[in-house]
Design an enzyme around this catalytic site. Structure first.
Site, PDB file in Angstrom:
ATOM      1  N   ASN A  13     -14.611  14.566-102.143  1.00 57.07           N
ATOM      2  CA  ASN A  13     -13.903  15.571-102.912  1.00 57.07           C
ATOM      3  C   ASN A  13     -13.009  16.417-102.010  1.00 57.07           C
ATOM      4  OD1 ASN A  13     -13.227  17.329-105.125  1.00 57.07           O
ATOM      5  ND2 ASN A  13     -15.208  16.839-106.025  1.00 57.07           N
TER       6      ASN A  13
ATOM      7  N   HIS B  52     -23.480  24.383 -79.320  1.00 52.72           N
ATOM      8  CA  HIS B  52     -23.581  24.821 -77.929  1.00 52.72           C
ATOM      9  C   HIS B  52     -24.980  25.325 -77.649  1.00 52.72           C
ATOM     10  CE1 HIS B  52     -23.363  28.946 -79.399  1.00 52.72           C
ATOM     11  NE2 HIS B  52     -22.346  28.554 -80.134  1.00 52.72           N
TER      12      HIS B  52
ATOM     13  N   THR C 109     -30.140  20.645 -90.945  1.00 51.65           N
ATOM     14  CA  THR C 109     -30.264  20.821 -89.497  1.00 51.65           C
ATOM     15  C   THR C 109     -31.041  19.699 -88.829  1.00 51.65           C
ATOM     16  OG1 THR C 109     -32.282  22.127 -89.768  1.00 51.65           O
ATOM     17  CG2 THR C 109     -30.182  23.333 -89.716  1.00 51.65           C
TER      18      THR C 109
ATOM     19  N   ARG D 104     -34.878  21.708 -96.728  1.00 47.98           N
ATOM     20  CA  ARG D 104     -36.241  21.181 -96.689  1.00 47.98           C
ATOM     21  C   ARG D 104     -36.429  20.246 -97.887  1.00 47.98           C
ATOM     22  NH1 ARG D 104     -38.135  24.094 -92.748  1.00 47.98           N
ATOM     23  NH2 ARG D 104     -38.093  26.342 -92.654  1.00 47.98           N
TER      24      ARG D 104
END
Length: 150
Positions: A42, A73, A128, A143
């Site tokens: 999209n 970083h 993550t 989660r």
């Protein structure tokens, strides 16, 4: 047009514009992007694939304003303001989205993540870490909500 600048796109995929590519002078930023066949991307999707790769599988659906970020970083906390020469070291890791994945509007996929086949990432989630195949994830950080494929 995307194919002419080095993006690999499979047959029957649909890419909506505008797209956002990370800008960095003197470095290739789009040649690391691969999009499989029958995949829908999209508008306003951001691809940051400098010094790394983003591979999106076949038959995927990518919602608007999704962001793929392949760099981060290290965290330098101790004596942060007293540093003279040392800077935060940037590093890059690939992102892999397997076949049949659906990523909802505004999700952020961070470096080093692999999203397993037939998984769903809920809108607004921040992914993550790796996502197993066949599950729904959501939240910040994302989660598992439930298994969707037995």
């Amino acid at each position: 047009m995307l194919r002419t600048i080095g993006v690999r796109i499979g047959a029957r995929s649909h890419i909506s514009s505008p797209l956002v590519f990370e800008q960095s002078l003197g470095e290739e930023t789009v040649r690391g992007l691969t999009i499989g066949y029958q995949t829908f991307v999209n508008s306003e999707v951001r691809f940051a694939c400098r010094n790394s790769r983003i591979a999106i599988g076949n038959r995927c659906m990518i919602g608007p304003r999704v962001s793929f970020e392949t760099s981060t970083h290290n965290l330098v906390i101790e004596d942060f303001h007293d540093r003279v020469d040392e800077t935060r070291l940037t590093f890059h890791r690939d992102i892999v989205v397997r076949d049949g994945v659906w990523i909802g509007v505004g999700a952020i996929i961070l470096c080093g993540v692999t999203i397993g086949e037939q998984s769903i990432v809920a809108a607004g989630s921040v992914v993550t870490r790796d996502v197993e195949a066949g599950i729904l994830v959501g939240g910040v950080p994302a989660r598992m909500i439930r298994r969707i494929v037995a």
